[in-house]
Design an enzyme around this catalytic site. Structure first.
Site, PDB file in Angstrom:
ATOM      1  N   CYS A   1       0.870  -1.229  -0.132  1.00 50.63           N
ATOM      2  CA  CYS A   1       0.010  -0.060  -0.042  1.00 50.63           C
ATOM      3  C   CYS A   1       0.719   1.208   0.023  1.00 50.63           C
ATOM      4  CB  CYS A   1      -0.832   0.087   1.028  1.00 50.63           C
ATOM      5  SG  CYS A   1      -2.474   1.218   1.036  1.00 50.63           S
TER       6      CYS A   1
ATOM      7  N   HIS B   1      -3.777  -5.588   0.780  1.00 51.01           N
ATOM      8  CA  HIS B   1      -3.428  -5.771   2.433  1.00 51.01           C
ATOM      9  C   HIS B   1      -3.905  -7.264   2.798  1.00 51.01           C
ATOM     10  CE1 HIS B   1      -2.478  -1.733   3.895  1.00 51.01           C
ATOM     11  NE2 HIS B   1      -3.428  -1.374   3.265  1.00 51.01           N
TER      12      HIS B   1
END
Length: 484
Positions: A325, A424
């Protein structure tokens, strides 16, 4: 039956207590659901319909055997620094607010939270609520929508949890009880003393003393247990200890780190260490740059403290470098901010290990669950295969060359030793964790065998059944509040 679990302070074990009660009740045939009116955490999760909630409520939903939903955590605050938080309402970004401005909106937000609770209560009839921080924060009573004002509106039994490990348990409990408003104090139906170490028999007199000074029964003395459950917030990082494994994974401890739960599954097979910017990365077999709430500011801090040079040195030694991310954004060539992410316009030079460019051009967040296939590049990605996870990010990243790391997303160096992704939960996939851990062991001439997986929620439920009076807890809504 429904109840609220409040704490004498932060990090006393409220989240785990709610999860344990949820699974124990589910095992007994109850349809049960967790609820937290307001959560402040940078560890978040995306539901099946794209709503963002705190990771703790997703964990509690798993314990309750339910699909996570926005109603389980209607208000989520994600700190951005300088007393400003991004406010997530029913799973969607609302606005960035300074804390003083946020407090002006708590009346309206409380109504949203109560409505969410009522929907869950109508659906299941059994809602286990979690408070936030310490319940007896006198200066917050007029705006405390996670504890006092919520309890006032719901008027359901309260269980008060204290942490004996840190000492002062009598003062914690008596002080909290005495400082609660009288109409809230009357709702406290029992006490749980958490994180006990040693022989429980030596605290029998202590239990009697607590019951005497607080006027409510102790429903359980719960021993400390080290189960593989996701951590709720960055306070948990202070409790993490290196395992002593010969394999050392260094995760950069960004100032605004988010979703570090992504890497807790790796702790079963390696020493996972959170490395403060400015420290040497020489000892580590793998470097991971995690997610962050502020990619630009954390990137600039890495530059100022020399960590970017350390990452390059690790790369030149052949050490795998992985970005998740915000870490993926930082690994690119540059980040362009149109005053969205950091509040100021600018072009920021990235670490430069991947040919990607990220731009923050609008106040828009991607929140989605995904299934992706790892590309067969290098020894790590080639061993991963299909993975499931979720994306939570602002900004758009464009690959300017090279390879994608996963089907339709991410980027990888030609040898696969540097890769980044928005995914994630990547290493919560057994195959992804195994691919990385096996490679790191083999690189050192070691073998790695996977530990046998045991459902942590079943372990947690058994632990709570042994040490809590579950019958008394069930009776709280049945005309017997357990008082002596």
């Amino acid at each position: 039956m429904s109840l609220i679990v409040l704490g004498t302070a932060s990090h006393v074990g409220k989240s785990v207590t709610v999860a344990g009660i949820c699974r124990a009740l589910s095992d007994r045939g109850y349809t049960v659901t967790p609820f937290k009116a307001q959560n402040m955490s940078l560890n978040s999760y995306v539901t099946g319909d794209g709503a963002e909630i705190g990771i703790a409520q997703a964990m509690q939903a798993a314990a309750a055997r339910r699909e996570p939903s926005a109603d389980m955590n209607p208000i989520l605050l994600k700190p951005k620094g300088e007393s400003i938080s991004q406010v997530i309402v029913l799973g969607k970004p609302y606005k960035d607010l300074p804390i003083r401005e946020y407090y002006k909106e708590t009346d309206a937000l409380l109504e949203i939270a109560v409505s969410a609770y009522e929907r869950l209560d109508k659906e299941t009839g059994c809602v286990i609520c979690e408070g936030a921080g310490g319940a007896a924060e006198l200066n917050l009573y007029d705006r405390d929508i996670a504890n006092i004002r919520l309890a006032e509106r719901l008027n359901i039994p309260i269980i008060l949890v204290a942490d004996i490990e840190r000492g002062g348990v009598f003062a914690q409990l008596y002080g909290t009880m005495e400082l609660l408003p009288p109409h809230i104090r009357r709702l406290v139906a029992g006490i749980i003393i958490n994180k006990f170490r040693g022989d429980p028999g030596i605290f029998e007199s202590g239990i009697r003393m607590v019951e005497s000074i607080c006027g409510v029964p102790v429903l359980g003395l719960v021993p400390y247990t080290d189960l593989q459950l996701p951590s709720e917030d960055s306070l948990s990082l202070n409790d993490k200890r290196a395992s002593g494994s010969p394999i050392r994974i260094g995760i950069i401890r960004l100032t605004r780190i988010s979703n570090f739960t992504d890497f807790e599954s790796l702790e079963r097979g390696a020493s996972v260490e959170y490395v403060v910017p400015g420290s040497t990365l020489e000892p580590y077999d793998c470097i991971i740059i995690p997610g962050t709430k502020n990619s630009v500011e954390d990137l600039e801090e890495l530059r100022e403290k020399g960590t970017i040079q350390e990452i390059w040195k690790a790369h030149e030694r052949g050490i795998p470098v992985i970005g998740i991310c915000g870490g993926y954004q930082m690994l690119g060539e540059q980040i362009i901010d149109d005053a969205i992410e950091s509040g100021r316009r600018g072009v920021y030079t990235g670490i430069g290990l991947l040919p990607v460019e990220t731009r923050f051009s609008e106040y828009k967040k991607t929140t989605i669950q995904v299934v992706r296939q790892a590309e067969p590049i290098g020894p790590i990605l080639s061993g991963i295969g299909e993975v499931r996870g979720y994306e939570i990010h602002m900004g758009e990243t464009v690959r300017k060359g090279g390879n994608q790391a996963f089907s339709g997303e991410g980027a990888s160096s030609d040898d696969g030793m540097v890769f980044g992704t928005y995914l994630h939960g990547l290493f919560q996939n057994r195959n992804a964790a195994l691919a990385l851990l096996r490679y790191l062991h083999e690189r050192k001439g070691l073998s790695y065998s996977e530990e046998i997986y045991i459902d942590p929620y079943e372990e947690l439920a058994r632990h709570f059944e042994r040490h809590l009076d579950m019958e008394a807890i069930i009776a709280l809504n049945n005309g017997d509040d357990g008082r002596k």
